[in-house]
Design an enzyme around this catalytic site. Structure first.
Site, PDB file in Angstrom:
ATOM      1  N   HIS A 119       0.800  -1.237   0.000  1.00  0.00           N
ATOM      2  CA  HIS A 119       0.000   0.000   0.000  1.00  0.00           C
ATOM      3  C   HIS A 119       0.819   1.268   0.000  1.00  0.00           C
ATOM      4  CE1 HIS A 119      -3.934  -1.893   0.868  1.00  0.00           C
ATOM      5  NE2 HIS A 119      -3.189  -2.806   1.465  1.00  0.00           N
ATOM      6  N   LYS A 163      -8.038  13.898   5.886  1.00  0.00           N
ATOM      7  CA  LYS A 163      -7.252  12.663   5.800  1.00  0.00           C
ATOM      8  C   LYS A 163      -6.223  12.726   6.911  1.00  0.00           C
ATOM      9  CE  LYS A 163      -6.215  13.997   1.451  1.00  0.00           C
ATOM     10  NZ  LYS A 163      -6.426  12.971   0.456  1.00  0.00           N
ATOM     11  N   ARG A 164      -5.495  11.621   7.139  1.00  0.00           N
ATOM     12  CA  ARG A 164      -4.452  11.677   8.150  1.00  0.00           C
ATOM     13  C   ARG A 164      -3.506  12.843   7.858  1.00  0.00           C
ATOM     14  NH1 ARG A 164      -4.264   7.539  12.180  1.00  0.00           N
ATOM     15  NH2 ARG A 164      -2.262   8.467  12.675  1.00  0.00           N
ATOM     16  N   LYS A 220       1.278  14.198   2.553  1.00  0.00           N
ATOM     17  CA  LYS A 220      -0.065  14.584   2.067  1.00  0.00           C
ATOM     18  C   LYS A 220      -0.214  16.100   1.967  1.00  0.00           C
ATOM     19  CE  LYS A 220      -2.294  10.488   4.132  1.00  0.00           C
ATOM     20  NZ  LYS A 220      -2.927   9.745   3.022  1.00  0.00           N
ATOM     21  N   THR A 274      -8.254   7.135  -1.379  1.00  0.00           N
ATOM     22  CA  THR A 274      -9.604   6.639  -1.683  1.00  0.00           C
ATOM     23  C   THR A 274     -10.654   7.707  -1.394  1.00  0.00           C
ATOM     24  OG1 THR A 274      -9.453   5.539   0.471  1.00  0.00           O
ATOM     25  CG2 THR A 274      -9.263   4.149  -1.481  1.00  0.00           C
ATOM     26  N   LYS A 324     -14.401   9.155  -3.103  1.00  0.00           N
ATOM     27  CA  LYS A 324     -15.640   9.437  -2.362  1.00  0.00           C
ATOM     28  C   LYS A 324     -16.171  10.828  -2.686  1.00  0.00           C
ATOM     29  CE  LYS A 324     -13.823   6.437   1.150  1.00  0.00           C
ATOM     30  NZ  LYS A 324     -12.981   6.342   2.344  1.00  0.00           N
TER      31      LYS A 324
HETATM   32  C1  GLS Z   1      -2.398   3.477   2.460  1.00  0.00           C
HETATM   33  C2  GLS Z   1      -2.000   4.513   1.412  1.00  0.00           C
HETATM   34  O1  GLS Z   1      -1.267   5.535   2.018  1.00  0.00           O
HETATM   35  C3  GLS Z   1      -3.200   5.088   0.647  1.00  0.00           C
HETATM   36  O2  GLS Z   1      -2.741   5.875  -0.430  1.00  0.00           O
HETATM   37  C4  GLS Z   1      -4.061   3.956   0.088  1.00  0.00           C
HETATM   38  O3  GLS Z   1      -5.219   4.480  -0.532  1.00  0.00           O
HETATM   39  C5  GLS Z   1      -4.461   3.028   1.224  1.00  0.00           C
HETATM   40  C6  GLS Z   1      -5.283   1.837   0.752  1.00  0.00           C
HETATM   41  O4  GLS Z   1      -4.619   1.155  -0.261  1.00  0.00           O
HETATM   42  O5  GLS Z   1      -3.298   2.508   1.884  1.00  0.00           O
HETATM   43  N1  GLS Z   1      -1.224   2.845   2.985  1.00  0.00           N
HETATM   44  C7  GLS Z   1      -1.113   3.020   4.316  1.00  0.00           C
HETATM   45  O6  GLS Z   1      -0.220   2.564   5.026  1.00  0.00           O
HETATM   46  N2  GLS Z   1      -2.113   3.758   4.760  1.00  0.00           N
HETATM   47  C8  GLS Z   1      -2.941   4.038   3.726  1.00  0.00           C
HETATM   48  O7  GLS Z   1      -3.979   4.640   3.817  1.00  0.00           O
END
Ligand code: GLS
Length: 833
Positions: A374, A567-568, A573, A678, A682
């Site tokens: 990921h 988002k986090r 980011k 993601t 949304k």
């Molecule tokens: C993450 C990625 O940072 C995101 O970009 C991704 O959408 C998500 C799901 O595949 O996975 N990897 C991670 O460690 N946290 C995430 O949200």
């Protein structure tokens, strides 16, 4: 003892077998019965929380009936199942989703109204199940919804944390973390006290000879902790399939309570041992995209992998099939490297416990597992220290060394003249201390490795896993671009938009086949449709405005452009880029004449997200956002032209209010850093436009909806390395507009400048790793284009409608089918057959 009731005695069972309610009458009956008996309340003291519990219990009854049937049917047909191993399941609320999935929300609404309650108030009583950090955990939850909806026989396996992700409060502009004890009042889980597994830690390995003279290994003298299963039913939408999510909770093994200590009067220390065992499943590590190598985390990982594997193997053994058939019956998907020990555990079970030969066992293992990566961020890639693993899991470390040996031998054979490749691909990093590279182990132990968006998967192949592509060929590596479930993220979050679409398409089939959305594009010029579309967006903005008023006290103008980044909080980011942009806007407004101000498009900049408790820079960014909000929102010269809002404690249920309410949302990571993202999907699915970099799934969203419907800016992934290099060796020049922003911060305009000096100097003095300065001009200019576009409401509306119409690709159902076909090789099973 056979627990099943003999055939001649089953008559009474069948006669009284539980039935599902379908009518309002029956819902009310179940509701009242649960309130009066299960909850021991009455019409004299049924508050909204009790009404929530009564409703949840009524629906739970229904889910359970279908869940039992599904499980029986899946066991009976005995076809291949998928097991989704994830340390995170960010489920959010369950009741609303359950009502919609079984198609009885209207029944419940009417029933509750008869009983004196408003369904919205009842739904709002529910506490989020927040066993995850961000996108990775939410993806697992979307998988669960989609696998059930598509009738795949599937189980999720995770940990039943006592504390989910912390609750965030903002005090004087700073993030404060409050533990989230979420288990009170949770009707959705079923303790299975009869389903337990003993899990071993520490100890040592002894060799012995079996009756055939073979030398075998046995892992002895460890400490035992017990895993107890808690099951959560997962209903599909518009189907009878109800799958299972099994979460493990830790407890001292009953045999372990130290009676010697107890008898010696050392009761306290005996209880302390007990508590130590329970800490394994006590808390979710609150880091997203960051691994810190803590022993307790490794314990969590092994505890959960070993319990899940034991369960899966036990189920398989009941079928009395040959071991070679294991991969025909079982597909295990690893959600990131967190469950990589499952690979080693299966190999251990097969060779140490079941007596298989190494090669036969390893071939079963690799056919069984698939691994999803990921992220490419180096700080998120898991490595465990060899001494730590040696102590905690001595037998597993031996097996890892053996796997590595065979692997390196095969590599050496294929690349006899390349000495370096061996150290590059070795599972063991030759550092001090030595480290186990979990991603490499996951690749070597799986038959398929996938990334989560095209760019991300390409980057994996060309950078991180390049050598492995050389070794295994490109076929082992694949891409499955992420998606989202339209049930929660359209139908549940935005019921009016969903209803409008259903009206035009003649029903809700699009919720099961999201590509049908393309049929609304023809209405883009339909006046009544457009008007209704605009009204819905406005209503959703008003709903968010009420939430903002209630939680922050600020009034925001619903006619303003709502600009959202939730988002986090993470440097990659780039919320700092956003807030610097906001400051730039503020300074510009301050410098304007009254006449110029009239041309300004009013804006509300909305932020939300948690920072990992130990991530100082992320917390500094939150602090800056809140301080800027404090100054801007009280400045009479600015008024409605700009408001800055930080929504505390961003979570799934807040996302359901926020996503439908944006005009524009921000997905502005440094190119090449975001796996997929993601929330971008949304927001677009709910008719919001986006501003973003060419990163993660933004690129594919652009491909689907068209370049004219998205605001892209910034440097490209292929140029990032060069730019970073130049920052260090070619001299660094701060963007002049950003310099103006920094000057304002340094003039203490937003509080004590020293609070933010780490943030500004990370850019000015320490190489600007995330290219904030490089992208600033492009970012500001693109926001000016956003303002301009927003002034043409008719065209904006057309972009919004067209984009939604073209979002079918991002359904989680497409994702799930791709995994099923290209990784798991499983077929759906109709449980009503
Ligand atoms: C993450 C990625 O940072 C995101 O970009 C991704 O959408 C998500 C799901 O595949 O996975 N990897 C991670 O460690 N946290 C995430 O949200």
């Amino acid at each position: 003892v056979e627990a099943s009731i003999p055939e001649p005695l089953r008559e009474a069972w069948r006669k009284h077998s539980a039935t599902e309610f379908t009518s309002k009458e029956d819902f009310e009956k179940y509701f009242v019965r649960h309130v009066e008996t299960t909850l021991a309340r009455s019409l004299y003291n049924c508050d909204e929380l009790a009404a929530y519990s009564g409703t949840a219990l009524a629906f739970r009854d229904r889910l359970i009936i279908e869940w039992n049937r599904t499980q029986q049917r899946q066991t009976f047909t005995d076809q291949k199942r998928v097991y989704y191993l994830s340390l995170e399941f960010l489920m959010g609320r369950t009741l609303d989703n359950a009502m919609l999935n079984v198609g009885l929300k209207d029944v419940a609404r009417d029933g509750l109204s008869d009983l004196g309650f408003r369904i919205e108030d009842v739904i709002n009583q529910e506490h989020d199940a927040a066993l995850g950090n961000g996108g990775l955990g939410r993806l697992a939850a979307c998988f669960m919804d989609s696998m059930a909806t598509l009738n795949y026989p599937a189980w999720g396996y995770g940990l039943r944390y006592r504390y989910g992700i912390f609750k965030q409060e903002i005090v004087n502009g700073y993030q404060v973390e409050i533990p989230d004890y979420w288990l009170d009042n949770n009707p959705w889980e079923f303790p299975r006290h009869e389903i337990t597994v003993d899990i071993q830690f520490y100890g040592n390995v002894k060799k012995y000879q079996d009756e055939n003279g073979r030398i075998l290994n046995s892992w002895e003298d460890g400490e035992i902790v017990q895993a107890i299963a808690y099951d959560v039913p997962i209903p599909g939408y518009g189907t009878k399939t109800t799958n299972n999510l099994r979460l493990w909770s830790s407890k001292a093994s009953s045999g372990e309570f130290d009676f010697q200590k107890f008898n010696a009067g050392d009761y306290e220390s005996a209880v302390a041992d007990q508590q130590r065992a329970e800490t394994i499943s006590a808390v979710l590590y609150p880091n997203d995209n960051l691994e810190r190598g803590k022993e307790l985390r490794l314990k969590q990982q092994y505890f959960w992998c070993a319990a899940s594997l034991f369960d899966i193997v036990r189920r398989f053994k009941k079928t009395k099939r040959a071991w070679a058939e294991f991969p025909d019956q079982v597909a295990i998907q690893l959600n990131d490297t967190h469950p990589t020990l499952a690979i080693v555990e299966l190999q251990r079970i097969l060779i140490d416990m079941e007596g298989l030969e190494w090669d036969e066992a390893w071939s079963i293992v690799t056919k069984t597992f698939g691994y999803t990566n990921h992220t490419v961020l180096p700080e998120a890639l898991e490595k465990w220290s060899v001494p730590l693993m040696q102590n905690l899991l001595p037998r597993h470390l031996q097996i890892i060394y053996e796997v590595n040996l065979f692997f390196l031998q095969s590599v050496e054979k294929r690349f006899p003249n390349d000495r370096d490749i061996l150290s590059r691909v070795s599972i063991i990093e030759e550092s001090h201390p030595k480290m186990v590279r979990m991603a490499y182990l996951a690749i070597i132990g799986s038959h398929k490795v996938n990334g989560v968006a095209e760019l991300h998967s390409d980057l994996l192949k060309s950078t991180l896993f390049k050598d492995f592509v050389k070794i295994y060929g490109p076929d082992r590596f694949t891409n499955v671009t992420n998606g989202i479930t339209p049930r929660r993220w359209l139908h549940q979050a935005n019921p009016r938009l969903s209803a409008l679409i259903a009206e035009k398409l003649g029903g809700y089939d699009f919720l099961k086949d999201l590509t049908l959305l393309d049929k609304i594009e023809v209405f883009v010029d339909n006046k009544a449709f457009r008007e209704e579309w605009a009204v819905i967006k406005r209503e959703n903005k008003l709903r968010l405005a009420r939430h903002i008023k209630a939680t922050t006290g600020y009034d925001v103008n619903p006619n303003a452009l709502f600009d959202v980044q939730v988002k986090r909080i993470h440097e990659y980011k780039r919320q700092q880029l956003n807030i610097f942009g906001v400051i730039h806007r503020y300074l510009s407004i301050k410098a304007m004449s009254a006449e110029e101000k009239k041309k300004v498009v009013p804006r509300v900049s909305i932020f939300g997200g948690k920072a990992a408790p130990g991530y100082w820079m992320a917390k500094t960014i939150i602090h800056l956002i809140n301080n800027v909000a404090d100054v801007v929102n009280k400045d009479p010269e600015v008024g409605d032209l700009l408001k800055v809002i930080f929504i505390a404690d961003y979570n799934v249920s807040k996302a359901e209010i926020i996503c439908p309410a944006s005009d524009i949302s921000e997905h502005i990571s440094t190119a090449g850093t975001e796996g997929s993202g993601t929330s971008n999907m949304k927001f677009v699915l709910n008719g919001g436009l986006i501003i973003g970099t060419c990163d993660g799934a933004n690129i594919e969203i652009t491909r689907e909806i068209g370049e004219q419907n998205i605001f892209l800016f910034g440097n490209l992934a292929e140029d990032v390395e060069d730019l970073r290099h130049r920052h260090f060796y070619g001299g660094f020049k701060l963007d002049p507009q950003l310099e103006r922003v920094f000057d304002a911060i340094k003039d203490n305009l937003f509080g004590d400048k020293t609070d933010f000096s780490a943030l500004t100097s990370s850019i000015e003095e320490h190489g600007d790793y995330y290219l904030v300065s490089d992208d600033f001009n492009s970012y500001i200019t693109t926001h000016e284009m956003v303002d301009e576009a927003f002034q043409n409401q008719e065209e904006w509306l057309a972009k919004s409608i067209t984009s939604v119409a073209r979002m079918g690709f991002f359904s989680m159902d497409r994702v799930t089918n791709e995994y099923a076909d290209s990784i798991w090789n499983v077929e759906p099973l109709d449980v009503t057959d």
